[in-house]
Design a protein around this motif. Structure first.
Motif, PDB file in Angstrom:
ATOM      1  N   LYS A  37       1.177  -1.157   0.239  1.00  0.00           N
ATOM      2  CA  LYS A  37      -0.547   0.402  -1.053  1.00  0.00           C
ATOM      3  C   LYS A  37       0.925   1.364  -0.067  1.00  0.00           C
ATOM      4  O   LYS A  37       0.374   2.409  -0.579  1.00  0.00           O
ATOM      5  CB  LYS A  37      -0.899  -0.011   0.965  1.00  0.00           C
ATOM      6  CG  LYS A  37      -2.073   0.622   1.452  1.00  0.00           C
ATOM      7  CD  LYS A  37      -3.273   1.297   2.567  1.00  0.00           C
ATOM      8  CE  LYS A  37      -3.934   2.140   2.006  1.00  0.00           C
ATOM      9  NZ  LYS A  37      -4.096   2.905   1.790  1.00  0.00           N
ATOM     10  N   ILE A  38       2.261   1.185   0.433  1.00  0.00           N
ATOM     11  CA  ILE A  38       2.769   2.141   0.378  1.00  0.00           C
ATOM     12  C   ILE A  38       3.318   3.134  -0.735  1.00  0.00           C
ATOM     13  O   ILE A  38       3.528   3.715  -0.627  1.00  0.00           O
ATOM     14  CB  ILE A  38       4.063   2.105   1.761  1.00  0.00           C
ATOM     15  CG1 ILE A  38       4.779   3.492   1.716  1.00  0.00           C
ATOM     16  CG2 ILE A  38       5.084   0.894   0.294  1.00  0.00           C
ATOM     17  CD1 ILE A  38       6.532   3.280   2.408  1.00  0.00           C
ATOM     18  N   MET A  71       1.566   2.751  -3.892  1.00  0.00           N
ATOM     19  CA  MET A  71       0.317   3.143  -3.750  1.00  0.00           C
ATOM     20  C   MET A  71      -0.013   4.837  -3.541  1.00  0.00           C
ATOM     21  O   MET A  71      -0.518   6.158  -4.139  1.00  0.00           O
ATOM     22  CB  MET A  71      -1.204   3.033  -3.599  1.00  0.00           C
ATOM     23  CG  MET A  71      -1.006   1.225  -3.831  1.00  0.00           C
ATOM     24  SD  MET A  71      -0.879   0.920  -5.481  1.00  0.00           S
ATOM     25  CE  MET A  71       0.159  -0.771  -5.487  1.00  0.00           C
ATOM     26  N   ASP A  72       0.231   4.817  -1.991  1.00  0.00           N
ATOM     27  CA  ASP A  72       0.547   6.068  -1.493  1.00  0.00           C
ATOM     28  C   ASP A  72       1.120   7.316  -1.857  1.00  0.00           C
ATOM     29  O   ASP A  72       1.155   8.807  -2.069  1.00  0.00           O
ATOM     30  CB  ASP A  72       0.783   5.616   0.260  1.00  0.00           C
ATOM     31  CG  ASP A  72      -0.694   5.528   0.797  1.00  0.00           C
ATOM     32  OD1 ASP A  72      -1.993   5.050   0.279  1.00  0.00           O
ATOM     33  OD2 ASP A  72      -0.383   4.498   1.701  1.00  0.00           O
ATOM     34  N   ILE A  73       2.402   6.893  -1.721  1.00  0.00           N
ATOM     35  CA  ILE A  73       3.416   7.705  -2.016  1.00  0.00           C
ATOM     36  C   ILE A  73       3.513   8.143  -3.768  1.00  0.00           C
ATOM     37  O   ILE A  73       3.699   9.383  -4.247  1.00  0.00           O
ATOM     38  CB  ILE A  73       5.008   7.019  -2.162  1.00  0.00           C
ATOM     39  CG1 ILE A  73       5.270   6.729  -0.517  1.00  0.00           C
ATOM     40  CG2 ILE A  73       5.834   7.534  -3.335  1.00  0.00           C
ATOM     41  CD1 ILE A  73       6.568   6.185  -0.322  1.00  0.00           C
ATOM     42  N   SER A 107       0.210   8.143  -5.663  1.00  0.00           N
ATOM     43  CA  SER A 107      -1.029   8.911  -5.821  1.00  0.00           C
ATOM     44  C   SER A 107      -1.019   9.871  -5.147  1.00  0.00           C
ATOM     45  O   SER A 107      -1.486  11.444  -6.050  1.00  0.00           O
ATOM     46  CB  SER A 107      -1.779   7.892  -5.364  1.00  0.00           C
ATOM     47  OG  SER A 107      -1.840   7.554  -3.501  1.00  0.00           O
ATOM     48  N   LYS A 108      -0.011  10.279  -3.893  1.00  0.00           N
ATOM     49  CA  LYS A 108       0.188  11.619  -3.381  1.00  0.00           C
ATOM     50  C   LYS A 108       1.069  12.205  -3.980  1.00  0.00           C
ATOM     51  O   LYS A 108       1.168  13.561  -2.510  1.00  0.00           O
ATOM     52  CB  LYS A 108      -0.189  11.275  -1.543  1.00  0.00           C
ATOM     53  CG  LYS A 108      -1.426  10.409  -1.368  1.00  0.00           C
ATOM     54  CD  LYS A 108      -1.464  10.338  -0.321  1.00  0.00           C
ATOM     55  CE  LYS A 108      -3.050   9.398   0.677  1.00  0.00           C
ATOM     56  NZ  LYS A 108      -2.764   8.656   1.548  1.00  0.00           N
ATOM     57  N   GLY A 122       4.619  11.245  -2.312  1.00  0.00           N
ATOM     58  CA  GLY A 122       4.815  11.584  -1.046  1.00  0.00           C
ATOM     59  C   GLY A 122       6.441  11.886  -0.867  1.00  0.00           C
ATOM     60  O   GLY A 122       7.157  11.184  -1.838  1.00  0.00           O
ATOM     61  N   HIS A 161      -3.951  -0.995  -4.947  1.00  0.00           N
ATOM     62  CA  HIS A 161      -3.557  -2.011  -4.354  1.00  0.00           C
ATOM     63  C   HIS A 161      -4.634  -3.711  -3.794  1.00  0.00           C
ATOM     64  O   HIS A 161      -6.310  -2.985  -4.300  1.00  0.00           O
ATOM     65  CB  HIS A 161      -3.661  -1.300  -2.524  1.00  0.00           C
ATOM     66  CG  HIS A 161      -3.035  -2.454  -1.822  1.00  0.00           C
ATOM     67  ND1 HIS A 161      -4.389  -2.935  -0.760  1.00  0.00           N
ATOM     68  CD2 HIS A 161      -2.324  -2.456  -0.938  1.00  0.00           C
ATOM     69  CE1 HIS A 161      -3.922  -3.308   0.030  1.00  0.00           C
ATOM     70  NE2 HIS A 161      -2.297  -3.545  -0.106  1.00  0.00           N
TER      71      HIS A 161
END
Length: 200
Positions: free
Chosen positions: A112-113, A115-117, A119-120, A122, A150
Motif C-alpha cells: 500500500k505504501i 500506492m500512497d507515495i 498517488s499522493k 509523497g 492495491h
C-alpha cells in the motif's frame, strides 16, 4: 505493557486484557480476496518485490481480460529494502509496457505504501527509491489509460511467486509465450475467480 509477574498481582487486569484479546480475535472475520480480470482491451500487470537475507528480487505478470498469460518477468536486484524492491518491480513492469506498446493498463500491487507515495506524491529519503519513482511518474501519465490499485497479497499470488523466484537467478528472466510452471496453478485459479481467504 506490564510484565507477566506484575500482571499476576492484578488478576482483574489480566482477565480483562485476556478477554479483550479473545474478543478481538473471535470477531475478526476473514476477508474474501479475488484476483479481478481487466476490461476487454486492457492489460493487467500484477507486480511484487521480495527480500530475503538482505537481498531483493522482483517479479511481475501481465494478463488479458480472460486472465490469459501475456508476459512475465523475474530478476534479482541485489541488496535493497522491501520498499525499493516494490518500486523496482513496478518500474521494470513499465519498461516492458513500453517495449510491447500496451496503453490501456491496470497496475496492481500488494504494498500500500507504493500506492500512497505515487498517488499522493509523497516524499522519499531513499535515493534509489526516488530514482524508480521519478521514472514511474514520467511513464504513467504518458499511457492512454492507466490505473493503479492495491490488492491484498492473497490477490497477488502469481506476482509474489515470480518475485520470490528471482532469488534463484543470476540474470533477468522474461517469459513471453509460456509462464514458468510454478505460476500455472495460480493463474488457473485466478482466471476461475477463486476466493482466497485473508485471515491476518
Amino acid at each position: 505493557m506490564l510484565a507477566f509477574s506484575k500482571m499476576a498481582r492484578f488478576p482483574g487486569l489480566l482477565q480483562t486484557r485476556a478477554t479483550l484479546f479473545l474478543t478481538r480475535n473471535y470477531h475478526k472475520q476473514p476477508i474474501e480476496v479475488v484476483w479481478k480480470k481487466p476490461e476487454h482491451g486492457w492489460t493487467k500487470l500484477n507486480f511484487d518485490g521480495s527480500r530475503k537475507h538482505g537481498q531483493a528480487s522482483i517479479g511481475g505478470i501481465f494478463r488479458n481480460h480472460k486472465g490469459e498469460f501475456l508476459l512475465g518477468y523475474s530478476e534479482p536486484i541485489g541488496a535493497a529494502t522491501s520498499t525499493v524492491a516494490e518500486f523496482a518491480a513496478l518500474k521494470r513492469g513499465l519498461e516492458l509496457v513500453l517495449e510491447n506498446g500496451w496503453t490501456d493498463l491496470w497496475l496492481e500491487g500488494d504494498a500500500k505504501i507504493i500506492m500512497d507515495i505515487i498517488s499522493k506524491r509523497g516524499r522519499l529519503r531513499c535515493q534509489e527509491a526516488k530514482k524508480h519513482v521519478n521514472y514511474i511518474n514520467v511513464v504513467m501519465p504518458g499511457l492512454s489509460n492507466c490505473v493503479l490499485s492495491h490488492v491484498y497479497r492473497e490477490g497477488n499470488r502469481a506476482a509474489d511467486k515470480l518475485a520470490k523466484l528471482g532469488h534463484q537467478f543470476q540474470d533477468p528472466k522474461v517469459w513471453r509465450l509460456q509462464p514458468p510452471d510454478i505460476v500455472l496453478p495460480i493463474m488457473h485459479e485466478d482466471a476461475q475467480g477463486k476466493i482466497v481467504l485473508r485471515t491476518k
